[in-house]
Design a protein around this motif. Structure first.
Motif, PDB file in Angstrom:
ATOM      1  N   GLU A   1      -1.433  -0.579   3.080  1.00 26.95           N
ATOM      2  CA  GLU A   1      -1.519  -1.624   2.049  1.00 26.95           C
ATOM      3  C   GLU A   1      -1.123  -1.074   0.684  1.00 26.95           C
ATOM      4  O   GLU A   1      -1.399   0.069   0.360  1.00 26.95           O
ATOM      5  CB  GLU A   1      -2.956  -2.159   1.976  1.00 26.95           C
ATOM      6  CG  GLU A   1      -3.120  -3.247   0.910  1.00 26.95           C
ATOM      7  CD  GLU A   1      -4.557  -3.766   0.794  1.00 26.95           C
ATOM      8  OE1 GLU A   1      -5.076  -4.302   1.776  1.00 26.95           O
ATOM      9  OE2 GLU A   1      -5.121  -3.623  -0.303  1.00 26.95           O
TER      10      GLU A   1
ATOM     11  N   HIS B   1      -3.399 -10.756   0.808  1.00 25.50           N
ATOM     12  CA  HIS B   1      -4.528 -11.353   0.096  1.00 25.50           C
ATOM     13  C   HIS B   1      -4.107 -11.647  -1.334  1.00 25.50           C
ATOM     14  O   HIS B   1      -3.757 -10.743  -2.084  1.00 25.50           O
ATOM     15  CB  HIS B   1      -5.725 -10.406   0.105  1.00 25.50           C
ATOM     16  CG  HIS B   1      -6.167 -10.076   1.497  1.00 25.50           C
ATOM     17  ND1 HIS B   1      -7.087  -9.092   1.771  1.00 25.50           N
ATOM     18  CD2 HIS B   1      -5.813 -10.590   2.695  1.00 25.50           C
ATOM     19  CE1 HIS B   1      -7.282  -9.025   3.081  1.00 25.50           C
ATOM     20  NE2 HIS B   1      -6.508  -9.924   3.665  1.00 25.50           N
TER      21      HIS B   1
ATOM     22  N   GLU C   1      -2.341  -8.332  -2.569  1.00 25.62           N
ATOM     23  CA  GLU C   1      -2.441  -7.107  -1.770  1.00 25.62           C
ATOM     24  C   GLU C   1      -1.502  -7.248  -0.577  1.00 25.62           C
ATOM     25  O   GLU C   1      -1.649  -8.161   0.219  1.00 25.62           O
ATOM     26  CB  GLU C   1      -3.875  -6.925  -1.267  1.00 25.62           C
ATOM     27  CG  GLU C   1      -4.917  -6.927  -2.375  1.00 25.62           C
ATOM     28  CD  GLU C   1      -6.323  -7.174  -1.823  1.00 25.62           C
ATOM     29  OE1 GLU C   1      -6.651  -6.629  -0.766  1.00 25.62           O
ATOM     30  OE2 GLU C   1      -7.072  -7.928  -2.462  1.00 25.62           O
TER      31      GLU C   1
HETATM   32 MG    MG Z   1      -7.889  -5.257   0.178  1.00 25.45          MG
END
Ligand code: MG
Ligand code: ADP
Length: 723
Positions: A299, A348, A221
């Motif tokens: 994101e 992430h 991510e």
């Molecule tokens: Mg996330």
């Protein structure tokens, strides 16, 4: 007008056309994979036997048959030329974390004075870029500067489009002429091989002989910031270092939580649509998009893929974000902490492993048998993270990530695992051994049969953990937004391969050739691993002081800065580990230590020099102008015999004086060169960064007193909220 006013003016008068895609004629999903020399393209264009051979290499990581290269190269060239390509490029991933490419034309002059297009198997398989300027950490002397790129068959070639032409891009590994890995791809491929080898042993123990390649899978991510491009020319700090070195907090920050998952503005959404379309064309499965916590933060996350491909695609995601942002007059900031005082950006890294016959091996599954196998793999992860937590800390170390880790919004520098209540409870039971005697239908079972069923989503999410189990995978949340995911993947593959090796050997020894003892052996070994390593598990709030103290009691390392963290690469434990599994030789690992340390030093020096320059040539003059204005006013008042409040003048004068002192202090520290890199790196974090912060403190105070029309630097509020 100063640069700041010019920037705001330019934004306000912008008539940018946001309509760049004709989506009514062509749905973005329909273009998926259009620019990829994919399995399906190869199937259509290659003779059957050659296709089979390439496919085997891709799917099972078997060795490539060099005899087929000419045929593949020719098919690739024809396909690329149909896609308007004139050049090919071996794309590689040097240790700077960037993506590098060297372009060559297909063009070869013929005898008639015209030219033909040519692309041979040899040029497909191997390239020789002049590699002397890429860091090698002492592996490669400049007099033997040769570096080779070698075609990675497992990551498909693709077309990169440009308004004026197209390039066939071939993902490659980059090695020195003595065979040492100079890049980030080679170790990933090596680590995937060793991981598979060890994972097969566990699968065999549990009765799966299919030998289907067990690959690590990743979905990263990507968090990023967008600010209007017009601000950049007025912010040399962002230009030079990707982050703001100055800036008082904006009156409105992220306290309202109104940005997270909020409605996406039209301009940003138009940008996202185009990014996704470009990614789709490249066969990159972009899936999720949303606003992040900080204002101006967003994101994008793809569907997961096998580690090697996911890593190449992740690099392309970063390149694409930056490229498309420009089209929308935006600047995409991938830095881990572009703005002080609000959230930074991470990447992430969702990680798991599996194969065709078993699916995801970190999915607890529904049957007890599967549960046991899952618990073995899970235990391998726990042991790996505990035993080698310093290595995991080292692979996420960077100048940028140092600002983010532990900054009250990101995981601390202490590596620990969040498992969730349910799974922790299962481990507690294993530890107590209370399941050992459980019997069912007369046979000794794996014990875990009697444990509660493991739910797919193991209850609550923990957003503060650096390494969290999220139901069917682990999420390595401490990775920085600007970093290549290659390092973390190589580390995870290798340390888990080592753990699986350990566990498989223990189980085999316990069984001593008696297959009936499998259940007993698994239980005993699981208990041993949990007993030794469960201090790495922490399900609480990682942001608290309590955890800092508790982690110290548990003797978990807390390496706060990059130089401290990188030292893990020099310890025997790491050298032996990577060498044992042929992922990185001692020379290769040490070269990484040197390169990453050097990168760190260079980054801090650029920031420090930028700090001095901006403070001296932009801020100081603004402040003095204001001081002069105030002084002139005071003088006039005095002449007129009017009482004059000169408190602001005094305040500004003190700050100006301090600013000079701060600048000189930083200059003095910078001038004291130390030739020993580790000592130099320590000076960076212990002296240079604090001295930079002192300059910043004074500048940020000046920002709040100097007249707005005299202030040249775009302020936080403007950069974060004007879109
Ligand atoms: Mg996330
Ligand atoms: P969240 O924000 O809740 O963490 P996202 O949907 O943003 O979830 O991201 C989850 C990521 O995890 C996606 O990239 C997804 O593809 C990835 N993922 C899911 N399953 C696996 C798996 N087995 N291995 C690796 N990554 C996975």
């Amino acid at each position: 007008m100063n640069k700041r006013m010019l920037a705001i003016d330019a934004i306000n008068s912008s008539t940018l056309d946001q309509h760049t895609i004709n989506y009514k004629d062509e749905n973005s999903i329909d273009v998926f994979g259009d620019n990829v020399f994919s399995i399906s393209v190869m199937k259509k264009r290659l003779p059957k036997d050659i296709f089979k051979s390439v496919q085997a290499t891709i799917e099972n990581f078997t060795e490539l048959d060099p005899a087929i290269a000419d045929v593949v190269a020719n098919a690739m060239k024809d396909w690329a030329i149909e896609k308007c390509a004139t050049h090919y490029a071996h794309v590689f991933f040097p240790l700077t974390g960037a993506t590098a490419e060297k372009h060559d034309s297909f063009l070869v002059p013929d005898l008639s004075g015209k030219a033909i297009a040519e692309f041979s198997g040899v040029t497909l398989i191997q390239g020789e870029p002049d590699a002397s300027s890429f860091p090698s950490g002492g592996i490669r002397q400049t007099f033997e500067a040769r570096g080779y790129t070698a075609w990675d068959v497992t990551s498909p070639a693709y077309i990169m489009e440009n308004p004026n032409g197209a390039t066939l891009c071939i993902p490659t590994a980059f090695v020195s002429w003595t065979g040492e890995a100079l890049d980030k791809k080679t170790p990933i491929m090596r680590s995937m091989q060793v991981f598979n080898k060890q994972a097969q042993r566990i699968l065999k123990l549990f009765g799966d002989d299919s030998e289907k390649f067990v690959a690590s899978t990743c979905g990263a991510e990507q968090e990023y910031f967008l600010i209007d491009k017009n601000f950049i020319t007025a912010r040399p700090d962002i230009m030079a270092s990707g982050r703001t070195l100055f800036g008082a907090p904006s009156p409105k920050g992220q306290e309202f939580d109104d940005h997270y998952f909020g409605a996406i503005s039209d301009r940003v959404l138009a940008f996202m649509f185009e990014v996704e379309r470009e990614l789709y064309k490249l066969g990159i499965p972009a899936k999720t998009r949303h606003n992040e916590v900080a204002p101006g933060q967003f994101e994008v996350a793809p569907v997961f893929e096998t580690a090697n491909l996911a890593t190449d695609h992740q690099q392309l995601v970063m390149v694409t974000l930056k490229k498309i942002a420009k089209k929308f007059n935006l600047k995409c900031l991938l830095h881990e902490k572009p703005f002080a005082g609000i959230n930074g950006s991470g990447k992430h890294l969702n990680y798991s492993f599996g194969n065709e016959s078993q699916g995801n091996l970190l999915d607890p599954g529904k049957t007890p048998h599967k549960n046991a196998q899952f618990l073995v793999f899970c235990a391998a992860v726990i042991r790996g993270v505990h035993k080698y937590s310093k290595i995991l800390r080292a692979v996420i170390a960077s100048a940028g990530n140092d600002h983010r880790l532990g900054a009250n919004e990101a995981p601390p520098a202490i590596i620990s695992i969040f498992l969730g209540e349910q799974l922790t409870d299962v481990l507690d039971q294993i530890k107590k051994g209370c399941v050992v005697s459980s019997k069912e239908a007369g046979i000794m079972n794996v014990g875990v049969d009697t444990l509660p069923k493991l739910p797919r989503d193991a209850g609550d999410r923990n957003r503060t953990s650096p390494f969290a189990f999220t139901g069917n995978r682990f999420e390595f949340r401490a990775v920085g937004s600007e970093q290549s995911i290659a390092g973390p993947i190589v580390a995870m593959n290798t340390i888990f391969a080592d753990s699986i090796n350990y566990i498989a050997t223990e189980i085999e020894n316990y069984m001593n050739g008696n297959p009936e003892k499998l259940n007993e052996a698994v239980q005993a070994v699981l208990k041993k691993v949990v007993d030794e390593h469960d201090s790495i598990i922490f399900n609480g709030d990682n942001y608290t002081d309590f955890w800092q103290e508790e982690a110290a009691k548990r003797e978990l390392p807390n390496l706060k800065t990059t130089p401290e963290a990188l030292l893990a690469f020099c310890e025997d434990e790491a050298l032996e580990l990577f060498d044992k599994y042929n992922v990185l030789s001692n020379i290769e690992l040490k070269s990484r230590f040197e390169i990453y340390l050097e990168q760190y030093i260079l980054k801090i020096f650029v920031e420090a020099k930028t700090t001095i320059e901006m403070a001296s040539t932009i801020i100081y003059p603004s402040a003095v102008r204001y001081q002069t204005e105030l002084a002139a006013s005071c003088l006039k008042m005095k002449k007129l015999d009017i009482d004059c409040d000169n408190s602001v003048l005094s305040e500004v004068s003190v700050l100006i004086k301090n600013l000079r002192l701060n600048i000189v202090e930083l200059e003095t520290i910078l001038s004291q060169k130390n030739d020993e890199p580790l000592a130099e790196a320590k000076i960076c974090c212990e002296k240079i960064i604090p001295a930079m912060l002192e300059v910043r403190k004074t500048v940020d105070m000046l920002e709040t007193v100097v007249a707005d029309d005299l202030w040249d630097l775009p302020v936080y509020q403007e950069m974060l909220f004007i879109k």
